[in-house]
Design an enzyme around this catalytic site. Structure first.
Site, PDB file in Angstrom:
ATOM      1  N   ASP A  62       6.694  64.009  68.233  1.00 32.54           N
ATOM      2  CA  ASP A  62       7.984  64.049  67.561  1.00 32.54           C
ATOM      3  C   ASP A  62       8.121  62.707  66.846  1.00 32.54           C
ATOM      4  O   ASP A  62       8.296  61.672  67.492  1.00 32.54           O
ATOM      5  CB  ASP A  62       9.108  64.240  68.582  1.00 32.54           C
ATOM      6  CG  ASP A  62      10.495  64.188  67.953  1.00 32.54           C
ATOM      7  OD1 ASP A  62      10.606  63.903  66.744  1.00 32.54           O
ATOM      8  OD2 ASP A  62      11.481  64.422  68.684  1.00 32.54           O
ATOM      9  N   TYR A 154      18.003  64.067  50.902  1.00 34.29           N
ATOM     10  CA  TYR A 154      16.541  64.072  50.852  1.00 34.29           C
ATOM     11  C   TYR A 154      16.026  62.999  49.901  1.00 34.29           C
ATOM     12  O   TYR A 154      15.090  62.251  50.220  1.00 34.29           O
ATOM     13  CB  TYR A 154      16.065  65.461  50.424  1.00 34.29           C
ATOM     14  CG  TYR A 154      14.570  65.640  50.371  1.00 34.29           C
ATOM     15  CD1 TYR A 154      13.817  65.719  51.541  1.00 34.29           C
ATOM     16  CD2 TYR A 154      13.917  65.775  49.147  1.00 34.29           C
ATOM     17  CE1 TYR A 154      12.453  65.909  51.495  1.00 34.29           C
ATOM     18  CE2 TYR A 154      12.546  65.965  49.090  1.00 34.29           C
ATOM     19  CZ  TYR A 154      11.816  66.035  50.270  1.00 34.29           C
ATOM     20  OH  TYR A 154      10.451  66.227  50.217  1.00 34.29           O
ATOM     21  N   LYS A 158      13.399  59.853  50.674  1.00 28.20           N
ATOM     22  CA  LYS A 158      12.108  59.731  50.004  1.00 28.20           C
ATOM     23  C   LYS A 158      12.045  58.501  49.103  1.00 28.20           C
ATOM     24  O   LYS A 158      10.980  57.899  48.927  1.00 28.20           O
ATOM     25  CB  LYS A 158      11.797  61.010  49.224  1.00 28.20           C
ATOM     26  CG  LYS A 158      11.542  62.214  50.117  1.00 28.20           C
ATOM     27  CD  LYS A 158      10.394  61.969  51.091  1.00 28.20           C
ATOM     28  CE  LYS A 158      10.009  63.207  51.862  1.00 28.20           C
ATOM     29  NZ  LYS A 158       8.846  62.978  52.765  1.00 28.20           N
TER      30      LYS A 158
END
Length: 265
Positions: A62, A154, A158
């Site tokens: 994980d 997102y 990134k």
């Protein structure tokens, strides 16, 4: 001899999509690959595909857990004695307009996409530095280079991966530790992330709508990509393989964009 012969690699998010393609590409070129993911069934399938290749084995990880990162890196060192390539690929994308993005959704993406990369690089760097020449590849996105409506959380993660990569590349260069650090920026690639994007980041394997959703997003991706078609995981894996190999010995702090021309406009 393959381009990764005698080298050891650790790839996250290796159960499917880009991660699986990267793990298989590295194994095909002779690396001993530790394929890491929380999806143990997917890892088993990936490793079965590599049976005829060099060693590839599953590692439960994980990426949001510092403790699990420490355990996996220690296991790689115990088993293989070295680490030459780390590919931080595990990622999560949940689409939502900003005003509909909950704090929980924001933090889940931060935890996987950004914290996971930070934990991985920090945990693996000492072992990589002892290799006498090693590579870290962090998988970002074209969404880390330009804004995308409906993907603000997102994009934030990134974009963070992109600049984190450059900073660490310069730290490693200054330390003369032989570790190169680069980011890869895929465009529209046909992977399960498309089916997860509008389903809270999760894939429903029993849903009859998954293939219809994939078909719809495939058409959208084709229309949005100058080359006229979405990429395949192998397209990204080839770039990652190059950056992990000695052929890229003079490449660090770079952004390898593989997007069918999307960011050329």
């Amino acid at each position: 001899m393959g381009r990764m012969a005698g080298k050891v690699a650790l790839v996250t998010g290796a159960a499917s999509g880009i991660g699986r393609a990267c793990a298989l590409a590295l194994a095909r070129e002779g690396a001993w690959v530790f394929a890491a993911d929380v999806d143990l069934d997917g890892l088993a399938e990936a490793c079965a595909l590599a049976e005829a290749l060099q060693r590839m084995e599953p590692a439960r990880l994980d990426v949001t857990s510092e403790a699990e990162w420490a355990g996996v890196v220690a296991e790689v060192e115990r088993r293989a004695g070295a680490l030459h390539a780390l590919v931080n690929n595990a990622g999560l994308c949940i689409g939502a307009p900003l005003l509909e993005t909950t704090t929980e959704v924001w933090r889940r993406q931060q935890a996987v996409n950004l914290d996971g990369v930070f934990f991985g690089v920090r945990a693996a760097l000492p072992l990589l530095a002892r290799a006498g020449g090693a590579s870290i590849v962090n998988v970002s996105s074209v969404a880390g280079l330009t804004g995308v409506p409906g993907l603000s959380a997102y994009c934030a993660t990134k974009g963070g991966v992109r600049l984190f990569t450059k900073a660490v590349a310069l730290e490693c260069a200054a330390a003369r530790n032989g570790v190169r650090v680069n980011s890869v920026h895929p465009g529209a690639i046909e992977t399960p992330i498309w089916a997860k994007m509008q389903n809270d980041g999760r894939l429903d394997p029993g849903s009859n709508s998954t293939e219809a959703l994939m078909a719809g997003t495939r058409q959208v991706a084709a229309e949005a990509t100058p080359l006229g078609f979405p990429g395949a995981p192998q397209d990204i894996a080839e770039g990652v393989l190059y950056l992990c190999s000695d052929a890229a010995r003079f490449v660090t702090g770079a952004e390898l964009v593989i997007d069918g021309g999307v960011t050329a406009a």
